[in-house]
Scaffold this active site. Structure first.
Site, PDB file in Angstrom:
ATOM      1  N   LYS A 127       0.871  -1.179   0.000  1.00  0.00           N
ATOM      2  CA  LYS A 127       0.000   0.000   0.000  1.00  0.00           C
ATOM      3  C   LYS A 127       0.905   1.225   0.000  1.00  0.00           C
ATOM      4  O   LYS A 127       2.030   1.156   0.487  1.00  0.00           O
ATOM      5  CB  LYS A 127      -0.842   0.031   1.283  1.00  0.00           C
ATOM      6  CG  LYS A 127      -1.889  -1.037   1.388  1.00  0.00           C
ATOM      7  CD  LYS A 127      -3.214  -0.554   0.806  1.00  0.00           C
ATOM      8  CE  LYS A 127      -4.324  -1.550   1.020  1.00  0.00           C
ATOM      9  NZ  LYS A 127      -4.696  -1.669   2.435  1.00  0.00           N
ATOM     10  N   HIS A 130       1.866   6.916   2.640  1.00  0.00           N
ATOM     11  CA  HIS A 130       1.325   8.209   2.250  1.00  0.00           C
ATOM     12  C   HIS A 130       1.302   9.217   3.392  1.00  0.00           C
ATOM     13  O   HIS A 130       1.698   8.905   4.524  1.00  0.00           O
ATOM     14  CB  HIS A 130      -0.075   8.034   1.651  1.00  0.00           C
ATOM     15  CG  HIS A 130      -1.053   7.388   2.578  1.00  0.00           C
ATOM     16  ND1 HIS A 130      -1.535   8.008   3.689  1.00  0.00           N
ATOM     17  CD2 HIS A 130      -1.625   6.153   2.550  1.00  0.00           C
ATOM     18  CE1 HIS A 130      -2.375   7.200   4.316  1.00  0.00           C
ATOM     19  NE2 HIS A 130      -2.444   6.063   3.645  1.00  0.00           N
ATOM     20  N   HIS A 133       0.652   8.610   7.012  1.00  0.00           N
ATOM     21  CA  HIS A 133       1.607   7.939   7.895  1.00  0.00           C
ATOM     22  C   HIS A 133       2.629   8.896   8.481  1.00  0.00           C
ATOM     23  O   HIS A 133       3.500   8.503   9.250  1.00  0.00           O
ATOM     24  CB  HIS A 133       2.377   6.857   7.127  1.00  0.00           C
ATOM     25  CG  HIS A 133       1.523   5.756   6.621  1.00  0.00           C
ATOM     26  ND1 HIS A 133       1.292   5.544   5.285  1.00  0.00           N
ATOM     27  CD2 HIS A 133       0.818   4.805   7.277  1.00  0.00           C
ATOM     28  CE1 HIS A 133       0.491   4.512   5.132  1.00  0.00           C
ATOM     29  NE2 HIS A 133       0.182   4.045   6.321  1.00  0.00           N
TER      30      HIS A 133
HETATM   31  N1  ARG Z   1      -0.590  -1.115  10.053  1.00  0.00           N
HETATM   32  C1  ARG Z   1      -1.554  -0.358  10.784  1.00  0.00           C
HETATM   33  C2  ARG Z   1      -2.157   0.724   9.905  1.00  0.00           C
HETATM   34  O1  ARG Z   1      -1.543   1.141   8.934  1.00  0.00           O
HETATM   35  C3  ARG Z   1      -0.979   0.288  11.992  1.00  0.00           C
HETATM   36  C4  ARG Z   1      -0.400  -0.649  12.998  1.00  0.00           C
HETATM   37  C5  ARG Z   1      -0.380  -0.083  14.359  1.00  0.00           C
HETATM   38  N2  ARG Z   1       0.269  -0.906  15.344  1.00  0.00           N
HETATM   39  C6  ARG Z   1      -0.299  -1.895  15.999  1.00  0.00           C
HETATM   40  N3  ARG Z   1       0.434  -2.558  16.848  1.00  0.00           N
HETATM   41  N4  ARG Z   1      -1.549  -2.246  15.810  1.00  0.00           N
HETATM   42  O2  ARG Z   1      -3.242   1.193  10.201  1.00  0.00           O
END
Ligand code: ARG
Length: 566
Positions: A127, A130, A133
């Site tokens: 993905k 962007h 983030h």
């Molecule tokens: N990958 C997730 C996202 O982009 C965020 C992860 C956050 N960390 C966690 N331990 N859940 O939304």
């Protein structure tokens, strides 16, 4: 740095032998404004001891106090004693400390022996990386630096979103419509296109959803083809993420993301069973959280597949076992508040007393003036493009402002990237905000370039001075209000760092170094520095040097470079 409060308590102790030093220390206050002195001591509690009205006690103490030379004067105001610290002593002590400690000024050993995990950034593979983030990436990186500076043993983790049913979809889409060269040439946009196509097609052909579930199952069962494709998507995605991390000088100690826990989940589920908190609901396994006012946590679907929250539970247990953390910090947007509340509750219900050491550090949304983004519809702003654009724009500005600057590229990089990062760290993290280019790159406003420019200005004065700054400077030449304001900001800095750590709020540092830069620029404007009078020159240079150090430490703690020339 001299602990004036402690010194004051010694002095007061001689006048009030009835109280212990600790009691006196605890009673000393900081007045709400500096006209009321640097410290205040209320005498109400002494009324019983001395059998006298508090205001009379204050008068008595004031007349009989052996105040020593570090106290300039004592005033009484009703039941209060107000103390004014001698400015010369104050300046000498603060600036002397910076001259001594230099780039370690404000650091601490308070975190020694304590392991702190800072999990941040954590994008989803295949993905786009962007603009959404940006905050986790920049705030997390800064928190990491702050904790480290305060002596904590800090571990950075990128909890990659590299697992889940979406990879079934991606595999199906790639097998049907993708080709290798295109992915290699332009990985994430191509994978994104495939993902979007999947959703479009699936609207007409729902059977695609079944296919994708099958492929995800295959991935879970370590099927060779599925694993190979998934591994490849992960690798090309990481290459792209790392380009941005390199630009920002960000490093992770671990990339243990969601997939890392795929084989650790059965054990986590078993522990939930043992704790007797799992319930069947329509064939799925859930933890009922109704009595805590939350929807149930779905742990395992009917088909046996696990979920995001299951992986987070397994991850927390793994982290405790591996790092024995003092704090386990998650820098994740506030949209996931509910997720983290549910997750923490489940960990608590499993009987882990360390659940309380897990901290979700949420932040608000960033939006663009151009309008909202939508990954599925392909309307995205890549983080890499944001930073590149910032660098290009900065280059134009610097070319105009300082046409002769050597090493334009490096400086434009540091300033452009720093400007965007600084902006992210300027607002209270919980607030939503709108990204605005003009604000970010303004060299005059409350911005990164402004602070960097002030730092470079201080460096330039020090270069031109050609003498070294020594702590034998004459502090009595620096007691005017404008200079004192600078010294006060410098004196507060160590506490500011601790506050920002306690609240997990880097913007406390950002705002403080803006204030310091403004105070310094007033000083610079009002006081010529490279004057004939050697003593005056050396004294003012000490202020310049200390300011330069603190601005540079502050920027460092935000993850931003401090160029010496701009
Ligand atoms: N990958 C997730 C996202 O982009 C965020 C992860 C956050 N960390 C966690 N331990 N859940 O939304």
């Amino acid at each position: 740095m001299t602990d004036f409060k402690k010194k004051l308590s010694d002095v007061l102790g001689k006048s009030i032998p009835q109280l212990t030093q600790e009691e006196i220390l605890a009673m000393i206050e900081i007045p709400p404004n500096s006209e009321m002195g640097d410290f205040a001591f209320p005498c109400f509690k002494l009324a019983k001891v001395f059998r006298k009205a508090p205001n009379l006690i204050a008068e008595d103490i004031a007349t009989n106090l052996h105040k020593g030379d570090f106290i300039e004067r004592v005033e009484t105001a009703g039941a209060y004693l107000n103390f004014f610290i001698d400015k010369k002593h104050f300046i000498k002590s603060v600036i002397g400390e910076v001259l001594l400690k230099k780039e370690t000024y404000g650091s601490s050993l308070m975190g020694n022996g304590k392991n702190v995990i800072v999990e941040f950034s954590s994008p989803n593979i295949a993905k786009p990386f962007h603009i959404g983030h940006i905050r986790t990436t920049v705030i997390g990186n800064s928190l990491y630096k702050i904790y480290k500076f305060l002596g904590y043993n800090t571990i950075t983790i990128n909890h990659l979103g590299d697992y889940g049913t979406q990879f079934g979809k991606l595999i199906v889409a790639y097998k049907k419509w993708g080709n290798e060269e295109e992915v290699r040439a332009n990985p994430i946009p191509t994978l994104l296109k495939l993902y979007i196509k999947f959703h479009e097609e699936a609207e007409e052909k729902p059977e695609l959803e079944d296919e994708s579930r099958e492929w995800f199952k295959k991935l879970e069962n370590k099927d060779e083809e599925a694993t190979k494709l998934w591994g490849w998507f992960r690798e090309v995605s990481l290459d792209e993420f790392n380009r941005v991390y390199n630009m920002l000088n960000i490093k992770f100690d671990s990339y243990a993301g969601e997939s890392f826990y795929s084989d650790k989940m059965p054990d986590a589920v078993k522990k939930m069973e043992e704790a007797n908190i799992l319930k069947k609901s329509k064939g799925a396994d859930i933890v009922d959280l109704e009595e805590f006012g939350m929807p149930p946590a779905l742990i395992r679907k009917r088909d046996g597949s696990t979920l995001y929250i299951t992986r987070d539970i397994a991850a927390a247990i793994y982290r405790k076992e591996t790092y024995d953390f003092y704090k386990n910090i998650y820098v994740v947007g506030s949209q996931q508040n509910l997720h983290f509340q549910q997750w923490k509750k489940v960990v608590e219900l499993m009987g882990y007393d360390w659940a309380d050491d897990c901290v979700h550090v949420p932040f608000g949304m960033v939006s663009l003036e151009e309008g909202t983004m939508s990954t599925r519809k392909g309307r995205v702003v890549f983080l890499e493009d944001v930073f590149n654009k910032a660098v290009d724009k900065t280059k134009e500005i610097i070319k105009e402002k300082s046409p002769n600057l050597e090493d334009l590229d490096t400086v434009a990089n540091q300033v452009g990237i720093g400007a965007v990062m600084f902006q992210e760290l300027s607002n209270n993290r919980i607030k939503d905000y709108v990204f605005n280019w003009d604000k970010v790159l303004n060299f005059e406003g409350e911005t990164g370039p402004y602070v960097q420019y002030t730092h470079a200005r201080a460096c330039s004065v020090l270069r031109r001075a050609g003498v070294s700054v020594e702590d034998s400077f004459k502090a009595e030449l620096l007691v005017d209000d404008v200079t004192l304001e600078v010294v006060k900001k410098i004196q507060q800095f160590p506490q500011i760092i601790k506050d920002s750590q306690r609240k997990n709020e880097p913007s406390i540092i950002t705002r403080h170094i803006i204030d310091l830069a403004q105070a310094f620029n007033r000083f610079y404007h009002d006081h010529p520095i490279l004057v004939e009078d050697e003593n005056l020159k050396k004294a003012r240079l000490a202020i310049v040097f200390a300011t330069k150090e603190v601005l540079s430490i502050g920027l460092y703690l935000l993850g931003i470079k401090a160029p010496e020339k701009m």
